[in-house]
Design a protein around this motif. Structure first.
Motif, PDB file in Angstrom:
ATOM      1  N   GLN A 727      34.546 118.691  99.987  1.00  0.00           N
ATOM      2  CA  GLN A 727      34.258 117.643  98.998  1.00  0.00           C
ATOM      3  C   GLN A 727      33.676 118.246  97.720  1.00  0.00           C
ATOM      4  O   GLN A 727      34.056 117.863  96.614  1.00  0.00           O
ATOM      5  CB  GLN A 727      33.286 116.626  99.595  1.00  0.00           C
ATOM      6  CG  GLN A 727      32.952 115.481  98.640  1.00  0.00           C
ATOM      7  CD  GLN A 727      32.062 114.429  99.296  1.00  0.00           C
ATOM      8  OE1 GLN A 727      31.700 114.542 100.464  1.00  0.00           O
ATOM      9  NE2 GLN A 727      31.705 113.397  98.551  1.00  0.00           N
ATOM     10  N   ARG A 728      32.781 119.201  97.880  1.00  0.00           N
ATOM     11  CA  ARG A 728      32.155 119.854  96.725  1.00  0.00           C
ATOM     12  C   ARG A 728      33.211 120.588  95.885  1.00  0.00           C
ATOM     13  O   ARG A 728      33.222 120.506  94.662  1.00  0.00           O
ATOM     14  CB  ARG A 728      31.100 120.834  97.230  1.00  0.00           C
ATOM     15  CG  ARG A 728      30.389 121.627  96.139  1.00  0.00           C
ATOM     16  CD  ARG A 728      29.579 122.780  96.730  1.00  0.00           C
ATOM     17  NE  ARG A 728      28.826 123.473  95.705  1.00  0.00           N
ATOM     18  CZ  ARG A 728      27.517 123.371  95.538  1.00  0.00           C
ATOM     19  NH1 ARG A 728      26.803 122.627  96.354  1.00  0.00           N
ATOM     20  NH2 ARG A 728      26.909 124.032  94.570  1.00  0.00           N
ATOM     21  N   LEU A 729      34.094 121.312  96.564  1.00  0.00           N
ATOM     22  CA  LEU A 729      35.092 122.114  95.850  1.00  0.00           C
ATOM     23  C   LEU A 729      36.144 121.242  95.174  1.00  0.00           C
ATOM     24  O   LEU A 729      36.522 121.478  94.025  1.00  0.00           O
ATOM     25  CB  LEU A 729      35.778 123.089  96.825  1.00  0.00           C
ATOM     26  CG  LEU A 729      34.887 124.157  97.475  1.00  0.00           C
ATOM     27  CD1 LEU A 729      35.686 124.975  98.481  1.00  0.00           C
ATOM     28  CD2 LEU A 729      34.287 125.074  96.420  1.00  0.00           C
ATOM     29  N   ILE A 730      36.617 120.237  95.865  1.00  0.00           N
ATOM     30  CA  ILE A 730      37.724 119.432  95.332  1.00  0.00           C
ATOM     31  C   ILE A 730      37.273 118.578  94.161  1.00  0.00           C
ATOM     32  O   ILE A 730      38.091 118.170  93.323  1.00  0.00           O
ATOM     33  CB  ILE A 730      38.339 118.556  96.450  1.00  0.00           C
ATOM     34  CG1 ILE A 730      39.832 118.295  96.177  1.00  0.00           C
ATOM     35  CG2 ILE A 730      37.621 117.235  96.612  1.00  0.00           C
ATOM     36  CD1 ILE A 730      40.703 119.502  96.319  1.00  0.00           C
ATOM     37  N   ALA A 731      35.968 118.322  94.073  1.00  0.00           N
ATOM     38  CA  ALA A 731      35.453 117.514  92.960  1.00  0.00           C
ATOM     39  C   ALA A 731      35.322 118.308  91.671  1.00  0.00           C
ATOM     40  O   ALA A 731      35.094 117.732  90.610  1.00  0.00           O
ATOM     41  CB  ALA A 731      34.090 116.932  93.346  1.00  0.00           C
ATOM     42  N   LEU A 766      40.726 112.867  97.756  1.00  0.00           N
ATOM     43  CA  LEU A 766      41.843 113.398  96.960  1.00  0.00           C
ATOM     44  C   LEU A 766      42.287 112.398  95.900  1.00  0.00           C
ATOM     45  O   LEU A 766      42.527 112.768  94.742  1.00  0.00           O
ATOM     46  CB  LEU A 766      43.027 113.748  97.868  1.00  0.00           C
ATOM     47  CG  LEU A 766      42.846 114.950  98.802  1.00  0.00           C
ATOM     48  CD1 LEU A 766      44.035 115.076  99.747  1.00  0.00           C
ATOM     49  CD2 LEU A 766      42.673 116.243  98.009  1.00  0.00           C
ATOM     50  N   LEU A 767      42.378 111.127  96.286  1.00  0.00           N
ATOM     51  CA  LEU A 767      42.857 110.112  95.343  1.00  0.00           C
ATOM     52  C   LEU A 767      41.791 109.764  94.309  1.00  0.00           C
ATOM     53  O   LEU A 767      42.120 109.453  93.152  1.00  0.00           O
ATOM     54  CB  LEU A 767      43.302 108.852  96.093  1.00  0.00           C
ATOM     55  CG  LEU A 767      44.472 109.036  97.077  1.00  0.00           C
ATOM     56  CD1 LEU A 767      44.994 107.687  97.554  1.00  0.00           C
ATOM     57  CD2 LEU A 767      45.611 109.837  96.466  1.00  0.00           C
ATOM     58  N   LYS A 774      41.774 114.089  86.795  1.00  0.00           N
ATOM     59  CA  LYS A 774      42.855 114.985  87.219  1.00  0.00           C
ATOM     60  C   LYS A 774      43.147 116.018  86.131  1.00  0.00           C
ATOM     61  O   LYS A 774      42.974 115.780  84.947  1.00  0.00           O
ATOM     62  CB  LYS A 774      44.116 114.195  87.543  1.00  0.00           C
ATOM     63  CG  LYS A 774      44.793 113.543  86.350  1.00  0.00           C
ATOM     64  CD  LYS A 774      46.057 112.831  86.748  1.00  0.00           C
ATOM     65  CE  LYS A 774      46.798 112.234  85.559  1.00  0.00           C
ATOM     66  NZ  LYS A 774      46.036 111.169  84.898  1.00  0.00           N
ATOM     67  N   THR A 775      43.575 117.192  86.577  1.00  0.00           N
ATOM     68  CA  THR A 775      44.082 118.223  85.676  1.00  0.00           C
ATOM     69  C   THR A 775      45.521 118.497  86.086  1.00  0.00           C
ATOM     70  O   THR A 775      45.961 118.124  87.179  1.00  0.00           O
ATOM     71  CB  THR A 775      43.275 119.519  85.804  1.00  0.00           C
ATOM     72  OG1 THR A 775      43.398 120.003  87.162  1.00  0.00           O
ATOM     73  CG2 THR A 775      41.807 119.300  85.486  1.00  0.00           C
ATOM     74  N   GLU A 776      46.257 119.150  85.221  1.00  0.00           N
ATOM     75  CA  GLU A 776      47.637 119.504  85.554  1.00  0.00           C
ATOM     76  C   GLU A 776      47.662 120.372  86.808  1.00  0.00           C
ATOM     77  O   GLU A 776      48.504 120.196  87.690  1.00  0.00           O
ATOM     78  CB  GLU A 776      48.275 120.252  84.382  1.00  0.00           C
ATOM     79  CG  GLU A 776      49.729 120.653  84.647  1.00  0.00           C
ATOM     80  CD  GLU A 776      50.320 121.470  83.509  1.00  0.00           C
ATOM     81  OE1 GLU A 776      51.446 121.971  83.672  1.00  0.00           O
ATOM     82  OE2 GLU A 776      49.660 121.622  82.460  1.00  0.00           O
ATOM     83  N   ARG A 777      46.702 121.286  86.892  1.00  0.00           N
ATOM     84  CA  ARG A 777      46.644 122.166  88.061  1.00  0.00           C
ATOM     85  C   ARG A 777      46.356 121.366  89.318  1.00  0.00           C
ATOM     86  O   ARG A 777      46.934 121.627  90.391  1.00  0.00           O
ATOM     87  CB  ARG A 777      45.565 123.230  87.849  1.00  0.00           C
ATOM     88  CG  ARG A 777      45.462 124.230  88.981  1.00  0.00           C
ATOM     89  CD  ARG A 777      44.500 125.357  88.660  1.00  0.00           C
ATOM     90  NE  ARG A 777      43.139 124.870  88.495  1.00  0.00           N
ATOM     91  CZ  ARG A 777      42.089 125.664  88.291  1.00  0.00           C
ATOM     92  NH1 ARG A 777      42.260 126.967  88.195  1.00  0.00           N
ATOM     93  NH2 ARG A 777      40.874 125.163  88.145  1.00  0.00           N
ATOM     94  N   TYR A 778      45.468 120.369  89.216  1.00  0.00           N
ATOM     95  CA  TYR A 778      45.127 119.550  90.384  1.00  0.00           C
ATOM     96  C   TYR A 778      46.370 118.814  90.905  1.00  0.00           C
ATOM     97  O   TYR A 778      46.636 118.794  92.110  1.00  0.00           O
ATOM     98  CB  TYR A 778      44.038 118.539  90.034  1.00  0.00           C
ATOM     99  CG  TYR A 778      43.625 117.687  91.216  1.00  0.00           C
ATOM    100  CD1 TYR A 778      42.653 118.133  92.102  1.00  0.00           C
ATOM    101  CD2 TYR A 778      44.238 116.453  91.462  1.00  0.00           C
ATOM    102  CE1 TYR A 778      42.292 117.366  93.210  1.00  0.00           C
ATOM    103  CE2 TYR A 778      43.886 115.687  92.563  1.00  0.00           C
ATOM    104  CZ  TYR A 778      42.916 116.143  93.433  1.00  0.00           C
ATOM    105  OH  TYR A 778      42.580 115.392  94.529  1.00  0.00           O
TER     106      TYR A 778
END
Length: 960
Positions: A727-731, A766-767, A774-778
């Motif tokens: 959760q920490r990383l994906i945020a 994720l959503l 959101k970023t293009e990379r995400y």
């Protein structure tokens, strides 16, 4: 003690080796307190404190601002009140500070301005302009220092509308007072030509004005400067020839005074105008050529003029690049003059160069081979010569050789007295022989008028094989010749040369054995082609010599001294150790425990004071090679050897080494049969939030966490903390890639039944990120992840995974994000995984097809668009030359990947080729879809393609 006194004491302690670690730790704890930044500023401003404490405060403040001013989204991390107080105090403070403190605070201002100026710091410009004065040069110097610290950040930036709007806003307010101040300074210099103190201050201001002139013109020539080009560049022309003995110190041959620095900055500016704005500057270029020529002919050969000479030669190089100005050099008469008056004097070794060779050998190497911060006359002269040669190879080659052969004749008559003439001969021959530039892979093209092998045989080989040469520099010239022209020698010639180079490792001359180590390392790094991962030398070529080479190189490292600083001084030796180990592969198994013991001993010493990042990096790379090639029983043994030292590094929080330690432990976990108890005890501590706070730790500790999960996820009895890390990383925009890596590991290593209670929350996270920031990379990583889920767990699961958040939301995600993204994927493996997932969806009946039939044609269309596009040609190649693209960076702030144990990206279908194989694989699925959909693929998808794409698809369709 007050907060200020406490912080000041810690800063004072931080510059003392014995107390530096604890002081820095205490300061880090205090920096979370409100007002800490202001306290640092007040310490820097306090004239009652020792200058060392104030300087430590300025350095800490600069780094504090870099870490704590904004987050990755540009939001302030400090309270609004503190932000405004710092901005209101920092400019007046910097204006009043002495120069050594100004530099550090100026860098902090640049960081603040990068995020806040102009929108969140609207008063800054008016404050600066209002303080400019026609008479108060002390204040002007401070104001211009602040301005330059802010505006110099424009120089490397890409051109954008926002950047140009910012520059225009600055110019609208700054240019008129700036030009007026230029005129005032000029007048006062003329009127105070006999007042040394006033002159030095005025020239300090003038120097800053030249730098700002460059800043204002670095992106494009503004209309204001175009209109005032005669005034502006005319003034710089005047000061390029200005002389005043009051601004010269005849007793100082090393340090450039302010007048020399002014002229140096003018030459940088003139080069910019010549290169970028020749259409406006053209009428004045010949005047600057003439004055530069006069400067080069008359300037002293003292080291303090080196950078000025270098920048002057760079200007002439830029001029020679323009055909119409090259004609001024393109004659026998001109070339003879250039050779005699510029090339030969600046190529010839001086006594100061020989003293540098003897007194500071590492700096000699950096100037000679690497190109250090200090430009050398010889390198700039070589660049000028190369440009002239590019335009008229025959003329330049013949005239230079004609001159240097005379010097060589003098050398042969009396080698002991005239050994410098052979050095001149070799280096000028080398400069003539090279076509283009030297890259990290060596020379790729040479001058056809010159016989390199003949020169090597007659002039270089004798200095390699003779027991005595007139001076060690000639021995180094000979070794360097091999280093430069290694690509022009065949493998057999290099094999014959390696024992000669290895023999020089026994030399008592520091630079002889160092150059030998560098050259051995570069020879072993030669690849079959620049883009090939295959080296021309293999373990068989070193079968009889690897052990001796390693022993001698490690002996030389220990010879440097037993303090951390001395031991780590020569990174070239440890880099050669790494390359020999890498080439030898598994042939040194018998030495592996002994070598590991030696490397751990080195780590234990340098961990007391990590001072050389490159040396440290290659020590850990070498440990990585030992782990990589260790057989199973030896691997167990050497892991146990390394763990006590690694635990010490972790317990002492030696931040510079922790990312390396985590990588090596992760590799051990990945390759051991079971996780040893000594390593397993790390499984809970690595979940602590503090471990993840330092940016440099994240990639390495993510890898270690993944290794634990893959090897035995049951060691985490509670998955909540593990998912908390995800959760920490994906945020985070900075860490989202590692978040997906961890999620991929969680999904495909942990039993789905164990994971099932958490699946909905994972999808929600994720959503949420997709919706919020959101970023293009995400989006690309999410596309690849869902493709992987579809391929590995099936189309039904990918629909369930997203729709469990909210019924029907899958339709929106798939149609708005996934389908448009697949054809844009720029990484070959990512593209392959996404296509594998889509192939699973279109090639067999599933919930996906029955629940969302409207998505089938767009999904098939995305697959077709991807396989027929030309993107294969522009897609990123997965091969990365880790030996030559170094990721060694500032300690504690960035991650340096160990290439020797680099983690391979997960490929769910290694049997499917990443290029043609995936196309053929997907075409099978498309044919199934075409059959199931009654020819809809060909009629509804392919028919809509451009004609060229249809032809490509039809060829694929037929060949399948």
């Amino acid at each position: 003690m007050s907060d200020l006194e406490t912080v000041a004491q810690y800063l004072a302690d931080s510059v003392v080796a014995a107390t530096s670690k604890s002081a820095e730790k205490n300061l880090k704890q205090l920096e979370t307190q409100d007002g800490f930044g202001l306290t640092l500023l007040h310490i820097v401003a306090s004239s009652n404190l020792p200058i060392a404490t104030r300087l430590a405060g300025a350095l800490f403040f600069k780094n504090f601002i870099r870490r704590k001013w904004i987050d990755e989204n540009g939001n302030h991390l400090l309270s609004a009140n503190n932000v405004e107080l710092i901005k209101s105090e920092i400019v007046p403070l910097m204006i009043s500070l002495p120069g050594n403190l100004q530099v550090q605070i100026g860098e902090a201002i640049s960081v603040i301005a990068d995020s806040d100026f102009p929108e969140r710091w609207p008063t800054l410009l008016d404050d600066l302009v209002s303080k400019l004065s026609p008479t108060d040069m002390v204040t002007n110097k401070g104001v211009l220092s602040v301005a330059h610290s802010i505006f110099k950040r424009w120089r490397p930036l890409f051109r954008t509308d926002e950047l140009f709007l910012e520059i225009k806003m600055v110019l609208d307010k700054f240019t008129v007072p700036f030009l007026n101040l230029m005129k005032s300074v000029d007048e006062q210099i003329d009127s105070k030509k006999n007042d040394q103190a006033s002159l030095e201050l005025l020239f300090d201001v003038l120097l800053l004005q030249i730098k700002l002139y460059y800043d204002f013109n670095c992106q494009d020539i503004p209309e204001f400067f175009e209109d005032h080009i005669q005034e502006g560049m005319g003034m710089w022309h005047k000061y390029l020839s200005y002389e005043n003995p009051l601004l010269e110190d005849p007793d100082d041959s090393e340090h450039a005074g302010v007048l020399i620095r002014v002229k140096t900055s003018i030459q940088e500016l003139v080069q910019l105008y010549t290169t970028r704005y020749e259409e406006f500057f053209g009428p004045m270029i010949n005047e600057f050529i003439q004055i530069t020529w006069n400067l080069l002919v008359n300037v002293s050969n003292q080291p303090k003029y080196d950078i000025l000479v270098s920048k002057s030669l760079s200007f002439l190089t830029a001029v020679a690049r323009i055909p119409k100005y090259f004609e001024a050099f393109n004659s026998e008469t001109a070339m003879h003059s250039i050779t005699e008056q510029i090339i030969l004097p600046n190529f010839t070794l001086r006594e100061e160069d020989v003293e540098l060779f003897e007194d500071d050998p590492m700096e000699y190497i950096r100037r000679d081979l690497e190109g250090s911060d200090t430009d050398t006359r010889r390198r700039s002269c070589s660049d000028f010569l190369s440009e002239l040669k590019e335009k008229n190879e025959v003329l330049v080659t013949n005239i230079i050789l004609e001159h240097v052969k005379k010097f060589y004749e003098q050398y042969t008559a009396n080698p002991q007295e005239y050994w410098k003439y052979k050095d001149l001969y070799i280096n000028l021959f080398t400069s003539l022989a090279i076509k283009g530039t030297i890259t990290h892979t060596g020379v790729s093209s040479t001058n056809s008028l010159i016989d390199i092998i003949d020169f090597f045989t007659k002039q270089i080989l004798p200095d390699l094989t003779s027991t005595a040469v007139p001076h060690p520099i000639l021995r180094i010239d000979a070794i360097k010749f091999i280093y430069i022209f290694r690509n022009q020698l065949n493998k057999q010639q290099l094999i014959e040369l390696l024992p000669l180079l290895a023999n020089f490792l026994n030399s008592d001359e520091y630079l002889v054995y160092t150059y030998a180590a560098i050259t051995i390392e570069r020879i072993l790094a030669i690849r079959e082609s620049p883009s090939s991962p295959v080296f021309i030398f293999n373990k068989g070529d070193l079968s009889g010599s690897a052990q001796i080479l390693i022993t001698n190189l490690l002996g030389l490292i220990k010879k440097q001294g037993d303090t951390p600083e001395k031991l780590a001084h020569n990174e070239f030796l440890i880099r050669a150790v790494f390359k020999v180990l890498q080439t030898a592969e598994d042939t040194l198994q018998g030495m592996t425990p002994e070598l590991m013991t030696q490397f751990i001993g080195i780590v234990d010493i340098i961990s007391k004071n990590p001072s050389n990042p490159k040396f440290s990096h290659y020590v850990f790379e070498s440990i990585g090679v030992l782990l990589h090639y260790a057989s199973s029983p030896i691997l167990d043994q050497i892991v146990e050897l390394m763990m006590p030292s690694f635990f010490h590094i972790l317990s002492e929080d030696i931040q510079e080494f922790i990312p390396y330690v985590f990588q090596l432990i992760a590799y051990a976990v990945e390759n051991l049969q079971t996780i040893p108890a000594s390593i397993q005890q790390l499984s809970q501590p690595i979940l602590a939030p503090s471990v993840w706070e330092l940016k440099g730790n994240v990639p390495a500790v993510t890898r270690l966490l993944k290794a634990f999960i893959k090897k035995n996820y049951s060691i985490f009895s509670d998955l909540v903390p593990v998912l908390g890390i995800f959760q920490r990383l994906i945020a985070s925009k900075a860490y989202e890639v590692h978040g997906f890596d961890l999620l991929e590991c969680i999904f495909f290593s942990i039993d789905l039944e164990v994971l099932r209670p958490f699946i909905k929350q994972i999808a929600i996270l994720l959503l949420q990120r997709l919706q919020s920031s959101k970023t293009e990379r995400y989006v690309k990583k999410l596309t690849v992840f869902l493709g992987l889920v579809a391929y590995k767990l099936g189309p039904d699961f990918v629909v369930f995974f997203i729709d469990e958040v909210q019924e029907g939301v899958f339709n929106q995600i798939w149609s708005n994000f996934i389908i448009p993204t697949v054809p844009t994927l720029g990484n070959l493996l990512d593209r392959k995984i996404a296509l594998l997932g889509m192939n699973s969806i279109i090639s067999s009946p599933s919930t996906f097809q029955s629940k969302y039939p409207d998505l089938m044609i767009p999904t098939a269309s995305a697959v077709v668009s991807t396989i027929v596009s030309d993107s294969v040609a522009t897609v990123k190649n997965d091969f990365v030359d880790l030996d030559n693209i170094e990721e060694i960076s500032t300690f504690g702030s960035h991650f340096s990947r160990l290439g020797s144990i680099a983690e391979k990206n997960f490929d769910p279908a290694p049997e499917v080729d990443i290029n043609d194989g995936i196309k053929l694989f997907v075409l099978q699925g498309l044919k199934k879809f075409n059959e199931m959909s009654n020819n809809l693929l060909l009629t509804s998808v392919v028919s809509q393609l451009p004609e060229s794409s249809q032809q490509i698809f039809n060829q694929l369709w037929v060949t399948q």
